[in-house]
Design a protein around this motif. Structure first.
Motif, short mmCIF file in Angstrom:
data_model
loop_
_atom_site.label_atom_id
_atom_site.label_comp_id
_atom_site.label_asym_id
_atom_site.label_seq_id
_atom_site.Cartn_x
_atom_site.Cartn_y
_atom_site.Cartn_z
N TYR A 176 -6.30 0.45 12.46
CA TYR A 176 -5.43 0.60 11.28
C TYR A 176 -4.75 -0.72 10.90
O TYR A 176 -4.74 -1.12 9.74
CB TYR A 176 -4.41 1.71 11.56
CG TYR A 176 -3.51 2.12 10.42
CD1 TYR A 176 -3.66 3.36 9.79
CD2 TYR A 176 -2.47 1.30 9.97
CE1 TYR A 176 -2.82 3.75 8.76
CE2 TYR A 176 -1.63 1.68 8.94
CZ TYR A 176 -1.80 2.90 8.34
OH TYR A 176 -0.97 3.29 7.31
N MET A 224 -5.03 -2.88 7.35
CA MET A 224 -3.82 -3.25 6.62
C MET A 224 -3.76 -4.77 6.42
O MET A 224 -3.38 -5.24 5.35
CB MET A 224 -2.59 -2.74 7.37
CG MET A 224 -1.29 -3.06 6.66
SD MET A 224 0.03 -1.94 7.17
CE MET A 224 1.46 -2.97 6.79
N GLY A 248 0.83 -1.20 0.00
CA GLY A 248 0.00 0.00 0.00
C GLY A 248 0.86 1.24 0.00
O GLY A 248 1.95 1.25 0.57
N ASP A 308 -6.04 -5.60 3.57
CA ASP A 308 -5.39 -5.26 2.29
C ASP A 308 -4.53 -6.41 1.78
O ASP A 308 -4.47 -6.68 0.59
CB ASP A 308 -4.41 -4.09 2.48
CG ASP A 308 -5.08 -2.77 2.75
OD1 ASP A 308 -6.19 -2.56 2.24
OD2 ASP A 308 -4.47 -1.94 3.46
N ILE A 309 -3.83 -7.02 2.73
CA ILE A 309 -2.81 -8.00 2.38
C ILE A 309 -3.42 -9.38 2.13
O ILE A 309 -3.18 -10.01 1.10
CB ILE A 309 -1.74 -8.08 3.49
CG1 ILE A 309 -1.00 -6.73 3.58
CG2 ILE A 309 -0.78 -9.24 3.25
CD1 ILE A 309 -0.12 -6.58 4.82
#
Ligand code: TRP
Length: 329
Positions: A126, A130, A7, A133-134
């Protein structure tokens, strides 16, 4: 082929340090891995950007990375908020993320200290966003700098926990990406430490020549060598290091020689360094401008990225819903 996810925060412009660091790694990775690179605009909401700034920031950062060589034909390049599956996976992972572990995260504590009037739940979760996202792309590798190591450790924890709770071997546990050879660390212009975004220390890819000249001419040096072959001080070595990546080898040799002989003039060194930086960045700067003003091209890149990312993310969401026990009627 292994999958890589990374990101990019839509804050701050690319400087030479990024160019010879993270960006170089991205360019290598896109040749050899199934890469997903995205602009992390959901994440940026933790600091409450003004709606009028959000899109422009995303556009600028996307344009800069494309100009620097990220290739939408090779990597999947998308905007995080174009992938609502990420938000759904975050919600699902949140059910198994515990307040205590989130509060103990270094980045949360730091942010809470920096913005005491805005310690929102997004800051706290947060690392969960994240992680989503991964693992939404089942990534096995994530390139992380020192500051993101703990966040990746949390991702591994959440992925493992999901597998354990649901007694499945579903999510791939991502590893930090290891770059064999180490890159040249680009120092800043303020005498010590690496190049960052702070004013005066960094040179940006999109920076105008006049501004680059001013910054370089103001760079910290020392009072000059006192006797032949004296050791080079850190601030001067830093200028030599930048020269190493933007100037011809013989130019650097000449100045090093002048230094050893005590005939060096820092004014000349800086003038030459500024011109060589300008020559190096000029084509990239032009490319940034061209891309940033080409709406049709940006739209095409974003759409292609969204479609490819959606394909991978929707598969994961479908399977996760099934594992969790949601069933259609
Ligand atoms: N947190 C990262 C940073 O601050 C950006 C990021 C968001 C990221 N999601 C990611 C990086 C997923 C790697 C993988 O730089």
């Amino acid at each position: 082929m292994e999958t890589v996810v990374s990101g990019i925060r839509p804050t701050g412009n690319l400087h030479l340090g990024n160019y010879f660091g993270a960006v170089k790694n991205f360019l290598k990775m896109q040749e050899n891995y199934n890469c997903f690179f995205f602009i992390a605009d959901y994440h940026s909401l933790t600091t409450h950007p003004h709606p009028a700034d959000l899109h422009g920031n995303v556009r600028q950062v996307l344009s800069e990375y494309l100009a620097a060589g990220l290739d939408p034909e090779k990597a999947t390049i998308y905007i995080q908020s174009d992938l609502p599956e990420v938000a759904e996976l975050t919600l699902l992972l949140n059910m198994n993320a515990y307040l205590g572990e989130l509060e103990r995260t270094t980045s949360f504590k730091e942010k809470a200290r920096k913005q005491p009037d805005n310690v929102n739940a997004g800051l706290l979760t947060y690392p969960v966003l994240m992680a989503a996202d991964i693992i939404i792309h089942q990534a096995s590798k994530v390139p992380v700098g020192k500051d993101q190591e703990q966040n990746l450790e949390m991702t591994r924890k959440f992925a493992n926990r999901f597998n354990r709770i649901y007694e499945v071997d579903y999510f791939t546990i991502p590893q930090p990406f290891n770059f064999g050879e180490s890159l040249i660390k680009i120092p800043g212009l303020d005498g010590s430490g690496k190049m960052g975004k702070s004013e005066g220390n960094g040179i940006f890819l999109a920076e105008e020549p006049e501004s680059i000249r001013k910054k370089v001419m103001r760079a910290v040096t020392d009072s000059g060598p006192s006797k032949p072959n004296s050791p080079v001080s850190e601030p001067v070595q830093n200028l030599f290091t930048i020269m190493e990546v933007v100037s011809k080898p013989e130019v650097l040799e000449q100045f090093k020689d002048d230094y050893a002989k005590c005939t060096i003039r820092y004014g000349d060194l800086k003038k030459k360094l500024a011109e060589d930086i300008i020559n190096f960045t000029a084509p990239i700067r032009e490319k940034i401008k061209t891309i940033a003003s080409d709406d049709a091209y940006l739209r095409k890149v974003a759409r292609k990225g969204r479609e490819k990312a959606h394909e991978s993310a929707s598969k994961t969401i479908r399977e996760v819903r099934e594992i969790i026990g949601f069933k259609p009627f």
